[in-house]
Design a protein around this motif. Sequence first.
Motif, PDB file in Angstrom:
ATOM      1  N   SER A  73       1.023  -1.334  -0.087  1.00 35.72           N
ATOM      2  CA  SER A  73      -0.056   0.008   0.027  1.00 35.72           C
ATOM      3  C   SER A  73       1.011   1.158   0.167  1.00 35.72           C
ATOM      4  O   SER A  73       0.598   2.285  -0.578  1.00 35.72           O
ATOM      5  CB  SER A  73      -1.092  -0.017   1.361  1.00 35.72           C
ATOM      6  OG  SER A  73      -1.916  -1.279   1.234  1.00 35.72           O
ATOM      7  N   ASP A 194      -5.576  -0.898  -4.865  1.00 34.00           N
ATOM      8  CA  ASP A 194      -4.833  -1.305  -3.610  1.00 34.00           C
ATOM      9  C   ASP A 194      -5.719  -2.253  -3.149  1.00 34.00           C
ATOM     10  O   ASP A 194      -6.850  -2.060  -2.425  1.00 34.00           O
ATOM     11  CB  ASP A 194      -4.522  -0.171  -2.763  1.00 34.00           C
ATOM     12  CG  ASP A 194      -3.864  -0.644  -1.607  1.00 34.00           C
ATOM     13  OD1 ASP A 194      -3.440  -1.848  -1.592  1.00 34.00           O
ATOM     14  OD2 ASP A 194      -3.876   0.140  -0.491  1.00 34.00           O
ATOM     15  N   GLU A 195      -5.555  -3.631  -3.469  1.00 32.42           N
ATOM     16  CA  GLU A 195      -6.287  -4.871  -2.883  1.00 32.42           C
ATOM     17  C   GLU A 195      -7.780  -4.610  -2.962  1.00 32.42           C
ATOM     18  O   GLU A 195      -8.519  -4.397  -1.995  1.00 32.42           O
ATOM     19  CB  GLU A 195      -5.959  -5.103  -1.245  1.00 32.42           C
ATOM     20  CG  GLU A 195      -4.559  -5.284  -1.259  1.00 32.42           C
ATOM     21  CD  GLU A 195      -4.395  -6.045   0.173  1.00 32.42           C
ATOM     22  OE1 GLU A 195      -5.007  -6.717   0.591  1.00 32.42           O
ATOM     23  OE2 GLU A 195      -3.103  -5.995   0.510  1.00 32.42           O
TER      24      GLU A 195
END
Lengths: 354, 637
Positions: A73, A194-195
């Motif tokens: 991240s 991000d994920e």
Amino acid sequence: MGVSPDSTAIEVEGLWKIFGPTAEKVLRCDDRFLEPAALREKTGCTAAVRDVSFTVRPGEVFVVMGLSGSGKSTLVRCLTRLIEPSAGVIRIGGEDVGQASPARLRDLRRHRVSMVFQHFGLLPHRRVIDNVGYGLEIQGVGRAARHARAGEILSLVGLDGHADAYPDQLSGGMQQRVGLARALAVDPEVMLFDEPFSALDPLIRRDMQAEVIRLHREVGKTMVFITHDLSEALKLGERIAIMRAGSIVQLGTPEELVGAPADDYVADFVRDVPRSHVLTLRWICRPPEPGEPLDGPELPASTVIKDAVAVASATSRPIRVVDEGEPAGVVDRVDLLTFLSGQDTDQQAVQATT
Amino acid sequence: MSATAVGTRSGLRVPGWAAPAGIAVLFVAGYLVFRGAGTLPHDDDAPQFLAITDLREWVDDNKNASPVFLYFINYIRLFVGAIFVALQSALHGLGWPGLIGLMAGLGWLAGGWRIGLLGAAGFASFGVLGVWESSVDTLALVGTAVLLSLVIGLPLGVWAGRSPRLRRALNPVLDIMQIMPTFAYLAPMVLFFQIGAPAGAIATMIYAIPPAIRITALAIEQVSPVAVEASASLGATSWQTLRKVHLPLARSTMTLAVNQTIMMALSMVVIANLISAPGLGSDIIRGLSRQNVGIMLPAGLAIVVMAVVLDRTTMAAAHRRAHERTARWRWPVAAGLVAGGVALTYALPPAFPGQWVLPMGGPVNDAVRWAEVNWYDATEAIKNVTSEALLNPLQGLLTSAPWWLVAAAVLLLAWWSSGIRPALTALGCLLAIALLGLWEHSMVTLTMVVVAVLAVLVIGLVLGVAAARSARYSAVQRPLLDAAQTMPSFVYLLPALALFGPTKFTAIFASVIYAAPPVIRLVEQGIRAVPHPVVEAALSAGSTPGQLLRKVQLPMARQAILLAANQGIVLTLAMVVLGALVGGGALGYDVVSGFSQRTDFGMGFAAGVAIVLLGIMLDRITQGADRRSSPHQRNSV
Ligand SMILES: Nc1ncnc2c1ncn2[C@@H]1O[C@H](COP(=O)(O)OP(=O)(O)OP(=O)(O)O)[C@@H](O)[C@H]1O
Ligand SMILES: [Mg+2]
């Protein structure tokens, strides 16, 4: 494969991010090469990203994966300076992000790079259509134009008819579609994820992955995709970077990672992947032995091994492997069986140790 | 701690209670030997007081020569005064039907027809109670103070919410502002702003501003960081993010800040009447000074009604769903209500019609007299037992002990409960009180506070435990606590005075019923917060309900109970001082007479400071206890 500098979408060189009160000092001395735990012990700082370099080609899906806390991240946020990097150079479309003035940086975020977040980050007090139009609103686009564009994007992500709903009236998967639409609405060159799907349940996650693949085909954006899920990485990524404790330990195609893990960490990651589903004939073909018959069936080198088995079982002749028209070697039943059984022993070994 | 140390060194087994017991024996011996010596008796004309009185005279004399006053303070006074007058004349100008219509319209906007009706009925009741004019004055004063608090507090809160550094800088200041009893603000106000509405409004503002800042900061901080980041990732400027993300998402919590500010202002605004600000408070103070419940009751009721109406209206606004579909006729109806009211203003008499006013004074006073006669035995018994058994002995002890013995006791107590630094602060406060020349009165006030706090804690524990263990009882009690917590502190003096007449006990009684609700609530919450698995485990081990309470729930709720004690002390202290108006005497009385008699200004001022010091001292003694095991707990609000 000779990438000329003007055809890179993102270029990252020697990127560092150190959190903590004495980050600057740590960066200037050799402490920065300490192991994370030792560094925290000694200086109270956390090195979240350590000397990371890579390039992303235009239109590529570049996946970054690693365990929780490995700095994914942080890395992706450094790209648009949502987190200020401690050192290193970042170029997006040739522009030096690190040197950009606040106004240039805003411009970059408004028009060229947008991001999709794990926890969506929708604004609960706005309707879906106003959430999607938020980026345009920030740019000062008028209401009518905003809504027209947002409507278009909503149908692109399959949310027709939900324009007037509020985020909390949608399911998780639909909310993330809104997040996706919001990022798409500004028509960026680069999209950062991000994920984005790790908060969704497995079935919906699969839908959403298919959605991203479809969107990538349709709109052809450059994508940087963060995940900690290997199957997601293998499914989406043209190239995958594996991060550990802030550094990239291996960067390559799915095949390279599965076929030749750089170290135990990567090997551990890819251990449960059925190799025959990922590796291609290129990995096991060998030069023909003298006298071997060369009139067997012909298969491209990029054929996945699993798919070659059926062909091999239909013929007793070795399969001829060709790479872009050039003969690359041969593979026969024994090679295939050896490979598959090797894989079997691997898996038994895994089971024995667990 | 020291006991074990001694034990190991001498090789003897000294039980854990030996050291405290030894110290206690030492203190008793010290008291018996030195009793009556080293006391600091009160003197109305102490040089400290005279010096402060002289200072005020000097300030008054030189006011118009000093540039600070000429160009700054006087302008503030004029400015605040102008706002007050503007608001006051606007509200009076609306006429009583217009104002009722306005409140109905606002209520409708905030929470639909129920709240609208409550607003209309509530405001109409001011007229029925015969206190329309004073109610409007009080509204104007509250309005001015709230307006100032919000204009300053909301931006500051927003800023503090986004800047941890500012937050850290503000926190201790706000802490002090919140433990300062309301009275303490008044004397400096008089010094700077003279008596009257502006000083009252400013004092009220200072009292009401901490929640405006705190809750706003909290609201901004709580905004989802992901939403903020998403906004930044799209290239929003920080101003855009503030306007489009922070403020809308913090809206309902910020409405709560407005609500709290209004409630604080309402409870302070009556006290501001002591420095000649106009409004309902003057009726109450008149009633208190003549011990005439009949005069006080309508004004007291009006304040309660005002608090309830404003509370429910702002709460309804806070709880409105962020994106509720708004009916198309929401605004037209509101406008219609206001317009209708204003139109009626022209049709109806300008003053609230006399025949609609409910005559209360006579019947109320009759009822009070009846209660005095018929309940005399019971009330007198309660009063006397408490006074003889607790109050007088403790007061005798504290006032006849040498000052240094008391100081040493406080030091040790604070040290034991909170650690050395708070203990030194507590000691410093006590010494400062001695230097101010208010030792004896402070000891009397301290006695009252201690007795009241003990009573509050007993009540809080009993009712809190009961509520935690019986959902049904809790459901009955909760609305009562809610109602009690919206009432301004002054109101509690009324029943106390009606039941017990003007004595010290009355002040204690009032402060007990004032401070009990939050304490009950904290205890209940603390016990309820004990994790369910723990309770289940204890039950499955075969604990009886009593064992469960003693061995599991109370120990685990220790934090909450200590916090409750701390809250109880702060609230009790504020109220015991107010109790001076119903015969509480001591520091509170000094403060009040400081306002009414110019020559006593110095004593009043010093007493205000002494109250603050007493508050800090008690806070330090108790606060440390819950800080010790959980340093983060108090950061939340
Ligand atoms: N603001 C911060 N201050 C200090 N340390 C931080 C901060 N943000 C992240 N870190 C630290 O940096 C390291 C990397 O964090 P990061 O969030 O980038 O990991 P991640 O790979 O995204 O993990 P996850 O899969 O859990 O999201 C962690 O050790 C984390 O504790
Ligand atoms: Mg992460």
